[in-house]
Motif scaffolding. Structure first.
Motif, PDB file in Angstrom:
ATOM      1  N   VAL A  61       0.799  -1.233   0.000  1.00  0.00           N
ATOM      2  CA  VAL A  61       0.000   0.000   0.000  1.00  0.00           C
ATOM      3  C   VAL A  61       0.832   1.283   0.000  1.00  0.00           C
ATOM      4  CG1 VAL A  61      -2.028  -1.092   1.049  1.00  0.00           C
ATOM      5  CG2 VAL A  61      -0.280  -0.078   2.516  1.00  0.00           C
ATOM      6  N   LYS A  62       2.141   1.155   0.042  1.00  0.00           N
ATOM      7  CA  LYS A  62       3.037   2.315   0.008  1.00  0.00           C
ATOM      8  C   LYS A  62       4.199   1.996  -0.929  1.00  0.00           C
ATOM      9  CE  LYS A  62       1.602   5.026   3.582  1.00  0.00           C
ATOM     10  NZ  LYS A  62       0.950   6.261   3.242  1.00  0.00           N
ATOM     11  N   SER A  63       4.804   3.045  -1.461  1.00  0.00           N
ATOM     12  CA  SER A  63       5.968   2.855  -2.327  1.00  0.00           C
ATOM     13  C   SER A  63       7.239   2.705  -1.483  1.00  0.00           C
ATOM     14  CB  SER A  63       6.120   4.049  -3.266  1.00  0.00           C
ATOM     15  OG  SER A  63       6.560   5.186  -2.537  1.00  0.00           O
ATOM     16  N   LEU A  64       8.299   2.285  -2.129  1.00  0.00           N
ATOM     17  CA  LEU A  64       9.597   2.175  -1.458  1.00  0.00           C
ATOM     18  C   LEU A  64      10.038   3.546  -0.954  1.00  0.00           C
ATOM     19  CD1 LEU A  64      11.962   0.361  -0.643  1.00  0.00           C
ATOM     20  CD2 LEU A  64      12.942   0.762  -2.915  1.00  0.00           C
ATOM     21  N   ASP A  65       9.861   4.579  -1.777  1.00  0.00           N
ATOM     22  CA  ASP A  65      10.201   5.942  -1.344  1.00  0.00           C
ATOM     23  C   ASP A  65       9.403   6.341  -0.105  1.00  0.00           C
ATOM     24  OD1 ASP A  65      12.115   6.308  -3.308  1.00  0.00           O
ATOM     25  OD2 ASP A  65      10.755   7.372  -4.664  1.00  0.00           O
ATOM     26  N   ASP A  66       8.101   6.015  -0.099  1.00  0.00           N
ATOM     27  CA  ASP A  66       7.262   6.324   1.067  1.00  0.00           C
ATOM     28  C   ASP A  66       7.815   5.646   2.323  1.00  0.00           C
ATOM     29  OD1 ASP A  66       5.429   7.825  -0.448  1.00  0.00           O
ATOM     30  OD2 ASP A  66       4.050   6.124  -0.708  1.00  0.00           O
ATOM     31  N   ILE A  70       9.286   7.177   5.821  1.00  0.00           N
ATOM     32  CA  ILE A  70       8.741   6.754   7.111  1.00  0.00           C
ATOM     33  C   ILE A  70       9.876   6.280   8.025  1.00  0.00           C
ATOM     34  CG2 ILE A  70       7.348   4.945   8.221  1.00  0.00           C
ATOM     35  CD1 ILE A  70       5.445   5.216   5.701  1.00  0.00           C
ATOM     36  N   PHE A  71      10.770   5.440   7.507  1.00  0.00           N
ATOM     37  CA  PHE A  71      11.889   4.944   8.304  1.00  0.00           C
ATOM     38  C   PHE A  71      12.798   6.088   8.743  1.00  0.00           C
ATOM     39  CE2 PHE A  71      12.589   0.143   8.096  1.00  0.00           C
ATOM     40  CZ  PHE A  71      11.235  -0.129   8.027  1.00  0.00           C
ATOM     41  N   LYS A  72      13.078   7.015   7.833  1.00  0.00           N
ATOM     42  CA  LYS A  72      13.935   8.152   8.172  1.00  0.00           C
ATOM     43  C   LYS A  72      13.289   9.001   9.267  1.00  0.00           C
ATOM     44  CE  LYS A  72      16.630  11.834   6.162  1.00  0.00           C
ATOM     45  NZ  LYS A  72      17.132  12.456   4.952  1.00  0.00           N
ATOM     46  N   HIS A  73      11.977   9.225   9.163  1.00  0.00           N
ATOM     47  CA  HIS A  73      11.242  10.010  10.160  1.00  0.00           C
ATOM     48  C   HIS A  73      11.321   9.348  11.545  1.00  0.00           C
ATOM     49  CE1 HIS A  73       8.116  12.711  11.693  1.00  0.00           C
ATOM     50  NE2 HIS A  73       7.561  11.648  12.241  1.00  0.00           N
ATOM     51  N   ARG A  74      11.414   8.030  11.571  1.00  0.00           N
ATOM     52  CA  ARG A  74      11.490   7.297  12.835  1.00  0.00           C
ATOM     53  C   ARG A  74      12.936   7.036  13.258  1.00  0.00           C
ATOM     54  NH1 ARG A  74       7.200   7.263  10.523  1.00  0.00           N
ATOM     55  NH2 ARG A  74       5.155   6.758  11.365  1.00  0.00           N
ATOM     56  N   ASN A  75      13.870   7.704  12.588  1.00  0.00           N
ATOM     57  CA  ASN A  75      15.299   7.633  12.913  1.00  0.00           C
ATOM     58  C   ASN A  75      15.904   6.247  12.738  1.00  0.00           C
ATOM     59  OD1 ASN A  75      15.551  10.422  13.582  1.00  0.00           O
ATOM     60  ND2 ASN A  75      14.466   9.961  15.477  1.00  0.00           N
ATOM     61  N   ILE A  76      15.375   5.468  11.806  1.00  0.00           N
ATOM     62  CA  ILE A  76      16.014   4.200  11.469  1.00  0.00           C
ATOM     63  C   ILE A  76      17.184   4.531  10.563  1.00  0.00           C
ATOM     64  CG2 ILE A  76      15.721   1.979  10.293  1.00  0.00           C
ATOM     65  CD1 ILE A  76      12.793   2.043  11.352  1.00  0.00           C
ATOM     66  N   ASN A  81      16.161  -1.474   0.957  1.00  0.00           N
ATOM     67  CA  ASN A  81      16.632  -1.679  -0.415  1.00  0.00           C
ATOM     68  C   ASN A  81      15.505  -2.089  -1.354  1.00  0.00           C
ATOM     69  OD1 ASN A  81      19.003  -2.356   1.516  1.00  0.00           O
ATOM     70  ND2 ASN A  81      19.940  -1.784  -0.426  1.00  0.00           N
ATOM     71  N   GLY A  82      14.508  -2.801  -0.811  1.00  0.00           N
ATOM     72  CA  GLY A  82      13.412  -3.247  -1.666  1.00  0.00           C
ATOM     73  C   GLY A  82      12.356  -3.993  -0.881  1.00  0.00           C
ATOM     74  N   PHE A  83      11.353  -4.409  -1.617  1.00  0.00           N
ATOM     75  CA  PHE A  83      10.262  -5.217  -1.063  1.00  0.00           C
ATOM     76  C   PHE A  83      10.423  -6.647  -1.558  1.00  0.00           C
ATOM     77  CE2 PHE A  83       7.225  -1.346  -1.580  1.00  0.00           C
ATOM     78  CZ  PHE A  83       7.719  -0.761  -0.425  1.00  0.00           C
ATOM     79  N   LEU A  84      10.031  -7.612  -0.721  1.00  0.00           N
ATOM     80  CA  LEU A  84       9.906  -8.964  -1.243  1.00  0.00           C
ATOM     81  C   LEU A  84       8.912  -8.894  -2.395  1.00  0.00           C
ATOM     82  CD1 LEU A  84      11.419 -10.065   1.255  1.00  0.00           C
ATOM     83  CD2 LEU A  84       9.718 -11.854   1.335  1.00  0.00           C
ATOM     84  N   PRO A  85       9.192  -9.567  -3.502  1.00  0.00           N
ATOM     85  CA  PRO A  85       8.238  -9.536  -4.615  1.00  0.00           C
ATOM     86  C   PRO A  85       6.887 -10.096  -4.172  1.00  0.00           C
ATOM     87  CG  PRO A  85      10.320 -10.512  -5.295  1.00  0.00           C
ATOM     88  CD  PRO A  85      10.380 -10.346  -3.802  1.00  0.00           C
ATOM     89  N   LYS A  86       5.843  -9.628  -4.841  1.00  0.00           N
ATOM     90  CA  LYS A  86       4.509 -10.182  -4.597  1.00  0.00           C
ATOM     91  C   LYS A  86       4.368 -11.425  -5.462  1.00  0.00           C
ATOM     92  CE  LYS A  86       2.880  -5.534  -4.030  1.00  0.00           C
ATOM     93  NZ  LYS A  86       2.802  -4.480  -5.020  1.00  0.00           N
ATOM     94  N   TYR A  87       4.112 -12.530  -4.812  1.00  0.00           N
ATOM     95  CA  TYR A  87       3.933 -13.796  -5.520  1.00  0.00           C
ATOM     96  C   TYR A  87       2.465 -14.187  -5.381  1.00  0.00           C
ATOM     97  CZ  TYR A  87       9.056 -14.077  -4.994  1.00  0.00           C
ATOM     98  OH  TYR A  87      10.403 -13.827  -5.009  1.00  0.00           O
ATOM     99  N   PRO A  88       1.617 -13.820  -6.367  1.00  0.00           N
ATOM    100  CA  PRO A  88       0.172 -14.031  -6.231  1.00  0.00           C
ATOM    101  C   PRO A  88      -0.220 -15.488  -6.015  1.00  0.00           C
ATOM    102  CG  PRO A  88       0.694 -12.865  -8.293  1.00  0.00           C
ATOM    103  CD  PRO A  88       1.985 -13.192  -7.626  1.00  0.00           C
ATOM    104  N   GLU A  89       0.618 -16.421  -6.491  1.00  0.00           N
ATOM    105  CA  GLU A  89       0.265 -17.835  -6.370  1.00  0.00           C
ATOM    106  C   GLU A  89       0.599 -18.404  -4.985  1.00  0.00           C
ATOM    107  OE1 GLU A  89       4.557 -17.720  -7.666  1.00  0.00           O
ATOM    108  OE2 GLU A  89       2.779 -16.543  -8.082  1.00  0.00           O
TER     109      GLU A  89
END
Length: 153
Positions: A61-66, A70-76, A81-89
């Protein structure tokens, strides 16, 4: 230096709200993270070189940039680097992680997640899993477990 792939969930790891309560919202309009869990994550991130991949269903529901904002705002202290791919099956987090590791030929990794389906992982993968509890998240005990897991690889 080789990087360890960190497969990171959010709910039950950094977000520890009880499931019967709505998420508390931070000043950036996104769910608050448990500050102790964030501190523990930053401690872990300082110990080794990681490539961080988000496995949370919230990745849909959010982009990598988003998420990086969010992580930067929380001081992480590190970007995702990325999201696990969505595997619909596939029907479970366990299957997604196994597919991801296999598809990208990843052997140096650490998984931090609260999904109980991960108990069914084969031993060689499961020994690199830090399984958190939903309302406790990535607490001090789980940080110590992650340190031990890293040291044994």
């Amino acid at each position: 230096m080789n990087k360890t792939t960190l497969i990171l969930d959010l709910d039950g790891v950094l977000i520890t709200n009880p499931i019967w309560k709505p998420d508390e919202i931070d000043s950036d309009g996104y769910s608050k993270f448990n500050s102790d869990c964030v501190e523990n994550l930053n401690t872990l991130l300082a110990m080794a070189s990681f490539e961080m991949w988000l496995s949370s269903t919230r990745r849909t529901v959010k982009s990598l940039d988003d998420f990086n904002r969010i992580f930067k705002h929380r001081n992480i202290k590190q970007e995702i680097n990325g999201f696990l791919p969505k595997y619909p099956e596939l029907n479970s987090r366990k299957e997604e992680i196994v597919q991801f590791l296999d598809q990208f030929k990843i052997s140096d990794f650490l998984i931090i997640d609260d999904d109980k389906s991960l108990n069914g992982l084969e031993l060689l993968i499961k020994e690199k899993l830090v399984l958190t509890e939903f309302m406790k998240g990535f607490n001090r005990d789980k940080l110590e477990e992650a340190k031990t897991t890293l040291a044994s690889k």
